[in-house]
Each structure stands twice: as structure tokens, then as C-alpha cells.
Design a protein around this motif. Sequence first.
Motif, PDB file in Angstrom:
ATOM      1  N   PHE A  74       0.851  -1.195   0.000  1.00 48.23           N
ATOM      2  CA  PHE A  74       0.000   0.000   0.000  1.00 48.23           C
ATOM      3  C   PHE A  74       0.885   1.243   0.000  1.00 48.23           C
ATOM      4  CE2 PHE A  74      -3.217  -2.749   2.303  1.00 48.23           C
ATOM      5  CZ  PHE A  74      -4.165  -2.720   1.294  1.00 48.23           C
ATOM      6  N   THR A  75       0.392   2.310  -0.592  1.00 44.42           N
ATOM      7  CA  THR A  75       1.128   3.577  -0.542  1.00 44.42           C
ATOM      8  C   THR A  75       0.844   4.271   0.784  1.00 44.42           C
ATOM      9  OG1 THR A  75      -0.676   4.878  -1.479  1.00 44.42           O
ATOM     10  CG2 THR A  75       0.874   3.869  -3.059  1.00 44.42           C
ATOM     11  N   LEU A  76       1.693   5.241   1.118  1.00 45.21           N
ATOM     12  CA  LEU A  76       1.450   6.038   2.333  1.00 45.21           C
ATOM     13  C   LEU A  76       0.100   6.746   2.255  1.00 45.21           C
ATOM     14  CD1 LEU A  76       4.952   7.628   3.061  1.00 45.21           C
ATOM     15  CD2 LEU A  76       3.726   5.950   4.460  1.00 45.21           C
ATOM     16  N   ASP A  77      -0.223   7.261   1.075  1.00 38.90           N
ATOM     17  CA  ASP A  77      -1.513   7.939   0.900  1.00 38.90           C
ATOM     18  C   ASP A  77      -2.674   6.989   1.181  1.00 38.90           C
ATOM     19  OD1 ASP A  77      -0.402  10.396   0.289  1.00 38.90           O
ATOM     20  OD2 ASP A  77      -0.538  10.110  -1.883  1.00 38.90           O
ATOM     21  N   THR A  78      -2.560   5.748   0.712  1.00 40.59           N
ATOM     22  CA  THR A  78      -3.617   4.762   0.956  1.00 40.59           C
ATOM     23  C   THR A  78      -3.728   4.454   2.442  1.00 40.59           C
ATOM     24  OG1 THR A  78      -3.370   3.806  -1.247  1.00 40.59           O
ATOM     25  CG2 THR A  78      -4.427   2.427   0.429  1.00 40.59           C
ATOM     26  N   LEU A  79      -2.600   4.289   3.109  1.00 36.83           N
ATOM     27  CA  LEU A  79      -2.631   4.030   4.550  1.00 36.83           C
ATOM     28  C   LEU A  79      -3.311   5.175   5.297  1.00 36.83           C
ATOM     29  CD1 LEU A  79       0.959   2.576   5.078  1.00 36.83           C
ATOM     30  CD2 LEU A  79      -1.199   1.302   5.021  1.00 36.83           C
ATOM     31  N   ARG A  80      -2.972   6.407   4.940  1.00 38.15           N
ATOM     32  CA  ARG A  80      -3.595   7.573   5.581  1.00 38.15           C
ATOM     33  C   ARG A  80      -5.093   7.601   5.304  1.00 38.15           C
ATOM     34  NH1 ARG A  80       0.692  10.508   3.013  1.00 38.15           N
ATOM     35  NH2 ARG A  80       2.474  10.541   4.400  1.00 38.15           N
ATOM     36  N   TYR A  81      -5.444   7.325   4.040  1.00 36.68           N
ATOM     37  CA  TYR A  81      -6.860   7.323   3.654  1.00 36.68           C
ATOM     38  C   TYR A  81      -7.628   6.252   4.416  1.00 36.68           C
ATOM     39  CZ  TYR A  81     -11.027   6.716   0.784  1.00 36.68           C
ATOM     40  OH  TYR A  81     -12.325   6.591   0.362  1.00 36.68           O
ATOM     41  N   TYR A  82      -7.083   5.042   4.490  1.00 33.99           N
ATOM     42  CA  TYR A  82      -7.753   3.958   5.208  1.00 33.99           C
ATOM     43  C   TYR A  82      -7.940   4.302   6.679  1.00 33.99           C
ATOM     44  CZ  TYR A  82      -7.466   0.590   1.308  1.00 33.99           C
ATOM     45  OH  TYR A  82      -7.623  -0.084   0.126  1.00 33.99           O
TER      46      TYR A  82
END
Length: 121
Positions: A17-25
Motif C-alpha cells: 500500500f502507498t502512504l496515501d492509501t494508509l492515511r486514507y484507510y
Amino acid sequence: MPVSVYTPAEVVEETGFTLDTLRYYEKIGLLERVERNAAGQRRFSEQDIGWLGMLRCLRDTGMPIAQMLRFAELTRAGDHTIPDRIKLLEEHDGRVEGQIDNLNERRRYIRNKISYYRSVL
């Protein structure tokens, strides 16, 4: 036994996962609030890594975010929701099986076309 913690960069490497995806999740509640160290940096647990593995599987097999959120809600609600989780996963499994059948059909078509082209060489 010490508890393993992971930096965001390690989680990106481990899960894909990207950092952006982790933040979004985390923002939408798909990932529970991640612990932070004294400097405010995220530190992920083994449990977070395991949960992200499940989310990766669901996402990679086409489960919509809304259903992933429902699965997360059911999981957090406790063991009494296991029958509902089974139902949700069985329905998803049926959709995955349909995707596989569709891909196998497309693959047969492609292989037939390859055979045809080889026959005219």
C-alpha cells in the motif's frame, strides 16, 4: 517478548500500500487509529499488518470500499457477527469465482487466436 512495531515505510514495503492509501484507510476508519510514538510518528503493530493483509486481499479481489468498511465494522463488533462476516465473504467469494470464470473464458479466446495465428505461419 517485545512487541514488533513498524514504521510507515516498513508497512509500505510489507503490504504494497502507498502512504496515501494508509492515511486514507485510517481517515475513513478502515484501519483503526494507528499508535504514534512520542514524536507523533505512526507506529504500526503486527495486528495492523495482519489487518492490512486482509484488506489487500479484499481490495485486490475487487471488493468495494463500502463492503470493506462493513466487514471492518462487523469484525470490530465482536464474535457475535461471525455469521454476518461469513455471509459477506461468501458473497464476495462468489463474485471472485465469477471473475475467474470470465477470465478463463477470455483466456481460451486469446489462446484460440494464438493457435489460429500459428496455423497460418
